[in-house]
Write a protein that holds these residues in place. Structure first.
Motif, PDB file in Angstrom:
ATOM      1  N   ALA A  26      47.294  31.903  32.707  1.00  0.00           N
ATOM      2  CA  ALA A  26      48.609  31.445  32.229  1.00  0.00           C
ATOM      3  C   ALA A  26      48.467  30.505  31.037  1.00  0.00           C
ATOM      4  O   ALA A  26      49.193  30.637  30.043  1.00  0.00           O
ATOM      5  CB  ALA A  26      49.363  30.757  33.366  1.00  0.00           C
ATOM      6  N   GLU A  45      41.233  21.582  30.089  1.00  0.00           N
ATOM      7  CA  GLU A  45      40.770  22.215  31.324  1.00  0.00           C
ATOM      8  C   GLU A  45      39.864  21.236  32.068  1.00  0.00           C
ATOM      9  O   GLU A  45      38.964  20.650  31.478  1.00  0.00           O
ATOM     10  CB  GLU A  45      40.023  23.515  30.974  1.00  0.00           C
ATOM     11  CG  GLU A  45      39.307  24.163  32.141  1.00  0.00           C
ATOM     12  CD  GLU A  45      40.199  24.394  33.360  1.00  0.00           C
ATOM     13  OE1 GLU A  45      41.251  25.023  33.221  1.00  0.00           O
ATOM     14  OE2 GLU A  45      39.844  23.921  34.466  1.00  0.00           O
ATOM     15  N   THR A  53      41.248  30.590  38.502  1.00  0.00           N
ATOM     16  CA  THR A  53      40.968  31.089  39.845  1.00  0.00           C
ATOM     17  C   THR A  53      39.964  32.236  39.859  1.00  0.00           C
ATOM     18  O   THR A  53      39.394  32.556  40.892  1.00  0.00           O
ATOM     19  CB  THR A  53      42.285  31.513  40.534  1.00  0.00           C
ATOM     20  OG1 THR A  53      42.093  31.534  41.935  1.00  0.00           O
ATOM     21  CG2 THR A  53      42.777  32.872  40.075  1.00  0.00           C
ATOM     22  N   TRP A  54      39.707  32.842  38.703  1.00  0.00           N
ATOM     23  CA  TRP A  54      38.778  33.972  38.647  1.00  0.00           C
ATOM     24  C   TRP A  54      37.322  33.534  38.630  1.00  0.00           C
ATOM     25  O   TRP A  54      36.418  34.362  38.734  1.00  0.00           O
ATOM     26  CB  TRP A  54      39.094  34.839  37.431  1.00  0.00           C
ATOM     27  CG  TRP A  54      40.399  35.554  37.611  1.00  0.00           C
ATOM     28  CD1 TRP A  54      41.606  35.182  37.089  1.00  0.00           C
ATOM     29  CD2 TRP A  54      40.648  36.711  38.412  1.00  0.00           C
ATOM     30  NE1 TRP A  54      42.585  36.046  37.515  1.00  0.00           N
ATOM     31  CE2 TRP A  54      42.027  36.997  38.319  1.00  0.00           C
ATOM     32  CE3 TRP A  54      39.837  37.530  39.190  1.00  0.00           C
ATOM     33  CZ2 TRP A  54      42.608  38.069  38.979  1.00  0.00           C
ATOM     34  CZ3 TRP A  54      40.421  38.605  39.846  1.00  0.00           C
ATOM     35  CH2 TRP A  54      41.782  38.866  39.740  1.00  0.00           C
ATOM     36  N   ASN A  85      43.594  43.793  41.904  1.00  0.00           N
ATOM     37  CA  ASN A  85      44.489  44.740  42.576  1.00  0.00           C
ATOM     38  C   ASN A  85      45.501  45.325  41.595  1.00  0.00           C
ATOM     39  O   ASN A  85      46.395  46.062  41.977  1.00  0.00           O
ATOM     40  CB  ASN A  85      45.190  44.105  43.794  1.00  0.00           C
ATOM     41  CG  ASN A  85      45.937  42.833  43.443  1.00  0.00           C
ATOM     42  OD1 ASN A  85      46.195  42.577  42.275  1.00  0.00           O
ATOM     43  ND2 ASN A  85      46.268  42.045  44.441  1.00  0.00           N
TER      44      ASN A  85
HETATM   45  C1  LIG Z   1      42.459  36.535  45.652  1.00  0.00           C
HETATM   46  C2  LIG Z   1      43.352  36.706  44.437  1.00  0.00           C
HETATM   47  C3  LIG Z   1      43.434  37.952  43.801  1.00  0.00           C
HETATM   48  C4  LIG Z   1      44.245  38.119  42.687  1.00  0.00           C
HETATM   49  N1  LIG Z   1      44.282  39.338  42.074  1.00  0.00           N
HETATM   50  C5  LIG Z   1      45.016  39.493  40.954  1.00  0.00           C
HETATM   51  C6  LIG Z   1      44.968  40.733  40.214  1.00  0.00           C
HETATM   52  O1  LIG Z   1      44.280  41.665  40.584  1.00  0.00           O
HETATM   53  N2  LIG Z   1      45.698  40.816  39.086  1.00  0.00           N
HETATM   54  C7  LIG Z   1      46.461  39.771  38.622  1.00  0.00           C
HETATM   55  O2  LIG Z   1      47.083  39.891  37.558  1.00  0.00           O
HETATM   56  N3  LIG Z   1      46.521  38.621  39.314  1.00  0.00           N
HETATM   57  C8  LIG Z   1      45.818  38.447  40.441  1.00  0.00           C
HETATM   58  N4  LIG Z   1      45.831  37.260  41.101  1.00  0.00           N
HETATM   59  C9  LIG Z   1      46.741  36.225  40.629  1.00  0.00           C
HETATM   60  C10 LIG Z   1      46.013  35.216  39.742  1.00  0.00           C
HETATM   61  O3  LIG Z   1      46.263  33.995  40.369  1.00  0.00           O
HETATM   62  C11 LIG Z   1      46.520  35.335  38.324  1.00  0.00           C
HETATM   63  O4  LIG Z   1      46.047  36.542  37.756  1.00  0.00           O
HETATM   64  C12 LIG Z   1      46.077  34.271  37.341  1.00  0.00           C
HETATM   65  O5  LIG Z   1      44.685  34.176  37.319  1.00  0.00           O
HETATM   66  C13 LIG Z   1      46.691  32.917  37.613  1.00  0.00           C
HETATM   67  O6  LIG Z   1      46.433  32.142  36.474  1.00  0.00           O
HETATM   68  P1  LIG Z   1      46.950  30.684  36.301  1.00  0.00           P
HETATM   69  O7  LIG Z   1      46.525  30.262  34.927  1.00  0.00           O
HETATM   70  O8  LIG Z   1      48.383  30.616  36.658  1.00  0.00           O
HETATM   71  O9  LIG Z   1      46.231  29.816  37.426  1.00  0.00           O
HETATM   72  P2  LIG Z   1      44.651  29.464  37.642  1.00  0.00           P
HETATM   73  O10 LIG Z   1      43.811  30.673  37.416  1.00  0.00           O
HETATM   74  O11 LIG Z   1      44.609  28.798  38.941  1.00  0.00           O
HETATM   75  O12 LIG Z   1      44.349  28.450  36.463  1.00  0.00           O
HETATM   76  C14 LIG Z   1      44.796  27.113  36.471  1.00  0.00           C
HETATM   77  C15 LIG Z   1      43.800  26.315  35.636  1.00  0.00           C
HETATM   78  O13 LIG Z   1      44.336  25.024  35.407  1.00  0.00           O
HETATM   79  C16 LIG Z   1      43.312  24.071  35.599  1.00  0.00           C
HETATM   80  N5  LIG Z   1      43.982  22.806  35.907  1.00  0.00           N
HETATM   81  C17 LIG Z   1      44.838  22.551  36.919  1.00  0.00           C
HETATM   82  N6  LIG Z   1      45.260  21.285  36.861  1.00  0.00           N
HETATM   83  C18 LIG Z   1      44.673  20.714  35.784  1.00  0.00           C
HETATM   84  C19 LIG Z   1      44.742  19.422  35.200  1.00  0.00           C
HETATM   85  N7  LIG Z   1      45.490  18.453  35.732  1.00  0.00           N
HETATM   86  N8  LIG Z   1      44.013  19.202  34.079  1.00  0.00           N
HETATM   87  C20 LIG Z   1      43.249  20.179  33.536  1.00  0.00           C
HETATM   88  N9  LIG Z   1      43.151  21.447  34.053  1.00  0.00           N
HETATM   89  C21 LIG Z   1      43.864  21.699  35.161  1.00  0.00           C
HETATM   90  C22 LIG Z   1      42.489  24.622  36.728  1.00  0.00           C
HETATM   91  O14 LIG Z   1      41.203  24.079  36.759  1.00  0.00           O
HETATM   92  C23 LIG Z   1      42.481  26.111  36.355  1.00  0.00           C
HETATM   93  O15 LIG Z   1      41.419  26.438  35.483  1.00  0.00           O
HETATM   94  C24 LIG Z   1      45.022  37.047  42.208  1.00  0.00           C
HETATM   95  C25 LIG Z   1      44.936  35.796  42.843  1.00  0.00           C
HETATM   96  C26 LIG Z   1      44.102  35.631  43.939  1.00  0.00           C
HETATM   97  C27 LIG Z   1      44.024  34.278  44.584  1.00  0.00           C
END
Ligand SMILES: Cc1cc2nc3c(=O)[nH]c(=O)nc-3n(C[C@H](O)[C@H](O)[C@H](O)COP(=O)(O)OP(=O)(O)OC[C@H]3O[C@@H](n4cnc5c(N)ncnc54)[C@H](O)[C@@H]3O)c2cc1C
Length: 132
Positions: A26, A45, A53-54, A85
Motif C-alpha cells: 500500500a 519503514e 507482510t510479504w 491467492n
Molecule cells: C497470509 C496472507 C496472504 C495474502 N495473500 C494475498 C494475495 O495473494 N494477494 C494479495 O493481493 N494480497 C494478499 N494478502 C493481503 C496483503 O496483506 C496485501 O497484499 C498487502 O501486502 C498489504 O499491504 P500493506 O502495505 O497494506 O500492509 P503491510 O504489508 O502490512 O505493510 C505495512 C508496512 O508498514 C510498516 N509500518 C507500520 N507501521 C509503521 C510505522 N509506524 N513506521 C514505519 N513503518 C511502519 C510495516 O513495517 C510494514 O512494512 C495476503 C495477506 C496475508 C496475511
C-alpha cells in the motif's frame, strides 16, 4: 465531450512534500501515485527492508494473546509455503506490472511464492528511484 465546468471546479494540484508511512504494497503504490502527480515523497519503514507482510521469517510470536507488552513482535504473517491467492496480473501496480522475470532466483508461476512478491515490491521501489 469534456464538461469544462467540472475542470474549472477541480482544485489545482500543488506539489507537496509527502511522507508515506510503511513500505508494504500500500505504501509503495501510494508513493508511486503521489510521484506520478508530481509530489515529492519520502517513505518511512520501520523494518530493514521493504515488502511488509510479504517478508517471511520463521520466527513466531511466543505470546499470541499479546499479554506481555515487552514481547518481541513478529510482524510477518506469511508461512514458508505460502503462495499468492490472486494471480500476479491482479497484484501489480498499474504502471509497473507484476510480470514474470526470467531469472534463476525468481518464481515464474502465476500464483507465485511470497519471495517473488517481495522481490517484485523491491524492484518496484528501485524503478521508482530511477525515475528521479
Ligand atoms: C497470509 C496472507 C496472504 C495474502 N495473500 C494475498 C494475495 O495473494 N494477494 C494479495 O493481493 N494480497 C494478499 N494478502 C493481503 C496483503 O496483506 C496485501 O497484499 C498487502 O501486502 C498489504 O499491504 P500493506 O502495505 O497494506 O500492509 P503491510 O504489508 O502490512 O505493510 C505495512 C508496512 O508498514 C510498516 N509500518 C507500520 N507501521 C509503521 C510505522 N509506524 N513506521 C514505519 N513503518 C511502519 C510495516 O513495517 C510494514 O512494512 C495476503 C495477506 C496475508 C496475511
Amino acid at each position: 465531450m469534456v464538461d469544462s465546468s467540472i475542470i474549472q471546479m477541480a482544485p489545482s494540484i500543488k506539489c507537496r512534500h509527502v511522507a508515506v508511512i510503511g513500505a508494504g504494497a500500500a505504501g509503495l503504490v501510494a508513493a508511486r501515485e503521489l510521484r506520478r502527480e508530481g509530489h515529492s515523497v519520502v517513505v518511512f519503514e520501520r523494518q530493514n527492508q521493504v515488502g511488509g507482510t510479504w517478508i517471511y521469517t520463521d520466527h513466531v510470536e511466543q505470546d499470541p494473546l499479546s499479554i506481555d507488552p515487552t514481547r518481541p513482535i513478529v510482524y510477518s504473517s506469511v508461512y514458508r509455503s505460502l503462495r499468492t491467492n490472486l494471480p500476479r496480473e491482479c497484484m501489480g501496480f498499474i504502471d509497473f506490472p507484476f510480470v514474470i522475470r526470467p531469472r534463476k532466483s525468481r518464481d515464474p508461476r502465476r500464483f507465485p511464492s511470497h519471495g517473488e512478491v517481495v522481490a517484485y515490491l523491491q524492484v518496484s521501489l528501485r524503478s521508482l528511484r530511477s525515475r528521479r
